[in-house]
Scaffold this active site. Sequence first.
Site, PDB file in Angstrom:
ATOM      1  N   SER A 101       4.514  31.756 -19.099  1.00  0.00           N
ATOM      2  CA  SER A 101       3.837  32.368 -17.948  1.00  0.00           C
ATOM      3  C   SER A 101       2.722  31.438 -17.496  1.00  0.00           C
ATOM      4  O   SER A 101       2.122  30.735 -18.329  1.00  0.00           O
ATOM      5  CB  SER A 101       3.228  33.709 -18.351  1.00  0.00           C
ATOM      6  OG  SER A 101       2.361  34.178 -17.332  1.00  0.00           O
TER       7      SER A 101
ATOM      8  N   TYR B  39      -1.841  38.205 -24.100  1.00  0.00           N
ATOM      9  CA  TYR B  39      -0.635  37.699 -23.424  1.00  0.00           C
ATOM     10  C   TYR B  39      -0.738  36.182 -23.213  1.00  0.00           C
ATOM     11  O   TYR B  39       0.205  35.431 -23.482  1.00  0.00           O
ATOM     12  CB  TYR B  39      -0.506  38.445 -22.103  1.00  0.00           C
ATOM     13  CG  TYR B  39       0.717  38.156 -21.278  1.00  0.00           C
ATOM     14  CD1 TYR B  39       1.935  38.762 -21.569  1.00  0.00           C
ATOM     15  CD2 TYR B  39       0.652  37.303 -20.173  1.00  0.00           C
ATOM     16  CE1 TYR B  39       3.056  38.522 -20.780  1.00  0.00           C
ATOM     17  CE2 TYR B  39       1.758  37.064 -19.386  1.00  0.00           C
ATOM     18  CZ  TYR B  39       2.958  37.680 -19.694  1.00  0.00           C
ATOM     19  OH  TYR B  39       4.062  37.443 -18.916  1.00  0.00           O
TER      20      TYR B  39
HETATM   21  P1  NAP Z   1      10.484  43.608 -17.707  1.00  0.00           P
HETATM   22  O1  NAP Z   1      11.124  43.854 -16.381  1.00  0.00           O
HETATM   23  O2  NAP Z   1       9.398  44.497 -18.172  1.00  0.00           O
HETATM   24  O3  NAP Z   1      11.643  43.549 -18.818  1.00  0.00           O
HETATM   25  C1  NAP Z   1      11.290  43.295 -20.165  1.00  0.00           C
HETATM   26  C2  NAP Z   1      12.532  43.081 -20.979  1.00  0.00           C
HETATM   27  O4  NAP Z   1      12.141  42.776 -22.327  1.00  0.00           O
HETATM   28  C3  NAP Z   1      13.411  44.313 -21.055  1.00  0.00           C
HETATM   29  O5  NAP Z   1      14.752  43.884 -21.096  1.00  0.00           O
HETATM   30  C4  NAP Z   1      13.006  44.941 -22.397  1.00  0.00           C
HETATM   31  O6  NAP Z   1      14.025  45.750 -22.994  1.00  0.00           O
HETATM   32  C5  NAP Z   1      12.776  43.680 -23.219  1.00  0.00           C
HETATM   33  N1  NAP Z   1      11.930  43.902 -24.401  1.00  0.00           N
HETATM   34  C6  NAP Z   1      10.644  44.345 -24.455  1.00  0.00           C
HETATM   35  N2  NAP Z   1      10.222  44.408 -25.733  1.00  0.00           N
HETATM   36  C7  NAP Z   1      11.256  43.988 -26.506  1.00  0.00           C
HETATM   37  C8  NAP Z   1      11.442  43.844 -27.909  1.00  0.00           C
HETATM   38  N3  NAP Z   1      10.473  44.126 -28.800  1.00  0.00           N
HETATM   39  N4  NAP Z   1      12.660  43.417 -28.350  1.00  0.00           N
HETATM   40  C9  NAP Z   1      13.662  43.117 -27.467  1.00  0.00           C
HETATM   41  N5  NAP Z   1      13.532  43.225 -26.133  1.00  0.00           N
HETATM   42  C10 NAP Z   1      12.342  43.651 -25.655  1.00  0.00           C
HETATM   43  O7  NAP Z   1       9.863  42.125 -17.762  1.00  0.00           O
HETATM   44  P2  NAP Z   1      10.089  40.864 -16.812  1.00  0.00           P
HETATM   45  O8  NAP Z   1       9.070  40.898 -15.745  1.00  0.00           O
HETATM   46  O9  NAP Z   1      11.527  40.692 -16.484  1.00  0.00           O
HETATM   47  O10 NAP Z   1       9.620  39.702 -17.826  1.00  0.00           O
HETATM   48  C11 NAP Z   1      10.535  38.921 -18.564  1.00  0.00           C
HETATM   49  C12 NAP Z   1       9.775  37.758 -19.188  1.00  0.00           C
HETATM   50  O11 NAP Z   1       9.130  37.005 -18.167  1.00  0.00           O
HETATM   51  C13 NAP Z   1       8.655  38.181 -20.145  1.00  0.00           C
HETATM   52  O12 NAP Z   1       8.578  37.278 -21.220  1.00  0.00           O
HETATM   53  C14 NAP Z   1       7.411  38.090 -19.291  1.00  0.00           C
HETATM   54  O13 NAP Z   1       6.254  37.886 -20.067  1.00  0.00           O
HETATM   55  C15 NAP Z   1       7.750  36.877 -18.459  1.00  0.00           C
HETATM   56  N6  NAP Z   1       6.992  36.779 -17.210  1.00  0.00           N
HETATM   57  C16 NAP Z   1       7.120  37.705 -16.237  1.00  0.00           C
HETATM   58  C17 NAP Z   1       6.391  37.576 -15.071  1.00  0.00           C
HETATM   59  C18 NAP Z   1       6.500  38.553 -13.932  1.00  0.00           C
HETATM   60  O14 NAP Z   1       5.756  38.381 -12.949  1.00  0.00           O
HETATM   61  N7  NAP Z   1       7.368  39.548 -13.974  1.00  0.00           N
HETATM   62  C19 NAP Z   1       5.513  36.502 -14.929  1.00  0.00           C
HETATM   63  C20 NAP Z   1       5.403  35.563 -15.931  1.00  0.00           C
HETATM   64  C21 NAP Z   1       6.154  35.712 -17.074  1.00  0.00           C
HETATM   65  P3  NAP Z   1      14.202  47.348 -22.623  1.00  0.00           P
HETATM   66  O15 NAP Z   1      14.882  47.355 -21.266  1.00  0.00           O
HETATM   67  O16 NAP Z   1      15.051  47.878 -23.704  1.00  0.00           O
HETATM   68  O17 NAP Z   1      12.814  47.912 -22.577  1.00  0.00           O
END
Ligand code: NAP
Length: 245
Positions: A140, A153
Amino acid sequence: MEPKVVLVTGGSRGIGRAIASHFGSLGHRVVINYASNAAAAEESAAAVRAGGGEAMTIGADVGDAAAVDAMFSEIAEKMGPVEILVNNAGITRDDLMLRMKVEQWDEVIATNLRSVYLCSKAALRGMLRAKWGRIISVGSVSGIAGNPGQANYAAAKAGIIGFSKSLAKEVGSRGITVNVVAPGFIETDMTAALGEDVTSSAAGNIAVGRLGQPDEIASAVGYLASENASYITGQTLVVDGGLAL
Ligand code: NAP
């Protein structure tokens, strides 16, 4: 590229689903890991199959060593060894430092950083045998620039960068590359939770003037997994529309 076994942690929603679909559209065999949302994981699997790939889903807490071991055994049995690992699962538990509870710290470090160690170690055995592998972790811009309320984070995401550089040096001569994709502000459930006010004011700080889409992260991950990126390792590719400039 021949079809590969790809594990996408947190592949049930958001960025992980887009990454799984991307690999599916290239005909790969995609394993979709999730924490608790089995129905969402099945939707991701359907998207992979619709794109021409093979898919299986597997629930496991990626911060739990025993659960990760069991997951890798099941994948090896049903699909074969993981050849492309995408460490994508992540959570936020934001709070200003003086209010941040030790549980908020521990949960984020376990899910976002410990998981990267556990899954990478489990995947490496097969990759070393095959003399080929790709490990791509989703970091991130918070881990590069910092963000108030996200000390937990940002620490985890910065940790992923140091981890990946070190591992890249360890395994580069064995045909394995290790890289990070660092997204900015991407439209998913994670950012929707911040509310309309925060997301619309964030767009004002982004050079391209809008939030990113999960597909725009998936294509960067796909590039780093491809043969075109065989000489890129230990790097962090920022995909943020110019947010951190
Ligand atoms: P999201 O929509 O909240 O989805 C999170 C995913 O992670 C879901 O599939 C969830 O599974 C899974 N998860 C959470 N805890 C887990 C665990 N303990 N074991 C296995 N799976 C787990 O998040 P996102 O925005 O797509 O983010 C994905 C990645 O990108 C993350 O690493 C996040 O930090 C990074 N990121 C996101 C952004 C952003 O703006 N969105 C920016 C920078 C970085 P369930 O569906 O079963 O809950």
